[in-house]
Design an enzyme around this catalytic site. Structure first.
Site, PDB file in Angstrom:
ATOM      1  N   ASP A  58      -1.968  -1.546  -2.547  1.00 42.32           N
ATOM      2  CA  ASP A  58      -0.844  -1.859  -3.738  1.00 42.32           C
ATOM      3  C   ASP A  58       0.502  -2.267  -3.143  1.00 42.32           C
ATOM      4  O   ASP A  58       0.650  -1.457  -1.955  1.00 42.32           O
ATOM      5  CB  ASP A  58      -1.067  -0.716  -4.962  1.00 42.32           C
ATOM      6  CG  ASP A  58       0.429  -1.536  -5.960  1.00 42.32           C
ATOM      7  OD1 ASP A  58      -0.026  -2.374  -6.349  1.00 42.32           O
ATOM      8  OD2 ASP A  58       1.186  -1.038  -6.670  1.00 42.32           O
ATOM      9  N   ASP A  97       3.972  -3.023  -5.343  1.00 43.63           N
ATOM     10  CA  ASP A  97       4.989  -2.384  -5.523  1.00 43.63           C
ATOM     11  C   ASP A  97       4.233  -0.786  -5.974  1.00 43.63           C
ATOM     12  O   ASP A  97       3.388  -0.650  -7.364  1.00 43.63           O
ATOM     13  CB  ASP A  97       5.306  -3.237  -7.423  1.00 43.63           C
ATOM     14  CG  ASP A  97       5.538  -5.375  -6.771  1.00 43.63           C
ATOM     15  OD1 ASP A  97       6.190  -4.966  -7.109  1.00 43.63           O
ATOM     16  OD2 ASP A  97       4.194  -6.010  -7.033  1.00 43.63           O
ATOM     17  N   ASP A 102      -0.696   3.607  -7.278  1.00 45.63           N
ATOM     18  CA  ASP A 102       0.124   4.349  -8.026  1.00 45.63           C
ATOM     19  C   ASP A 102       0.033   4.214  -9.199  1.00 45.63           C
ATOM     20  O   ASP A 102       1.154   4.836 -10.475  1.00 45.63           O
ATOM     21  CB  ASP A 102       2.222   4.034  -7.606  1.00 45.63           C
ATOM     22  CG  ASP A 102       1.804   2.312  -8.236  1.00 45.63           C
ATOM     23  OD1 ASP A 102       1.525   1.891  -7.927  1.00 45.63           O
ATOM     24  OD2 ASP A 102       3.166   2.377  -8.597  1.00 45.63           O
TER      25      ASP A 102
END
Length: 227
Positions: free
Chosen positions: A14, A16, A175
């Protein structure tokens, strides 16, 4: 160096809150939109749990936190947010500590690297270019790459990542619950970053493993690869 046979062939990330700390620039964009509507601004810490589902989702949560809004108002403010963000994408954004070393270590093992994000593809591409990271990744898949409604937590972007990178044994690092659910739906082992933009305790995401920093990534992936 040839990839160790028992290790992963492909590791996706991922963007961000995983590869890059984009919280400062995203919070500034949210606050620009909020201020334009006469709303109070939010702190970076307040905005970070809102990140992960795309810009409109992030702004909707910001508006909800400051009094709510109609869909029509959200449409207008979403455009203002995007216009501001386009002009201020890489003011504060930078890789997390140790992230580049971890990418180098994976590449040295012959592992193919990819980015799968819910950020619009052309935004993600520009950020990687401005940070001189583009060449590290075999493919980039954004939230709009596959069309409406096919971003994470759907498995589609993870499955497409595997196809574009030529197949092999994959793992994913993220996250958010979007990352974990997408990877699980694609039947891909997933590692969660405790330092990311969490909307709940990292242990509640349901990932196969967690890391508190990038120095832990290779050992964790080695452990998962041996399972």
């Amino acid at each position: 160096m040839d990839k160790t046979s028992s290790f992963f062939d492909l590791v996706g990330f991922d963007m961000d809150g995983t590869l890059l700390d984009t919280s400062g620039d995203l919070a500034a964009a949210v606050n620009h939109a909020l201020a334009s509507a006469g709303r109070p601004t939010l702190t970076v810490d307040q905005v970070t749990p809102m990140i992960g589902g795309g810009a409109r989702h992030m702004l909707a949560q910001g508006m909800a936190a400051t009094g709510g809004c109609t869909d029509a108002e959200l449409d207008v403010l979403h455009r203002r947010l995007l216009d501001y963000y386009e002009a201020n994408m890489v003011v504060l954004t930078q890789p997390y500590p140790g992230a580049l070393d971890a990418l180098d270590a994976l590449a040295a093992r012959g592992v193919t690297l990819a980015v799968v994000t819910n950020k619009l593809e052309h935004y993600a591409k520009r950020i990687l270019e401005e940070l001189d990271l583009t060449a590290r990744f075999a493919c980039l898949i954004g939230g709009d790459t596959l069309g409406p409604g096919r971003g994470k937590p759907k498995p589609d972007p993870i499955i497409e990542m595997i196809a574009r990178c030529g197949g092999g044994r994959p793992a994913f690092v993220g996250d958010s619950i979007y990352d974990v659910k997408a990877a699980q739906a694609a039947r891909v082992p997933v590692v969660a970053c405790s330092f990311g933009f969490l909307d709940r305790p990292v242990g509640e995401l349901g990932a196969d493993a967690t890391i508190d920093g990038y120095a832990e990534l290779i050992p964790v992936l080695e452990r998962l690869a041996a399972i």
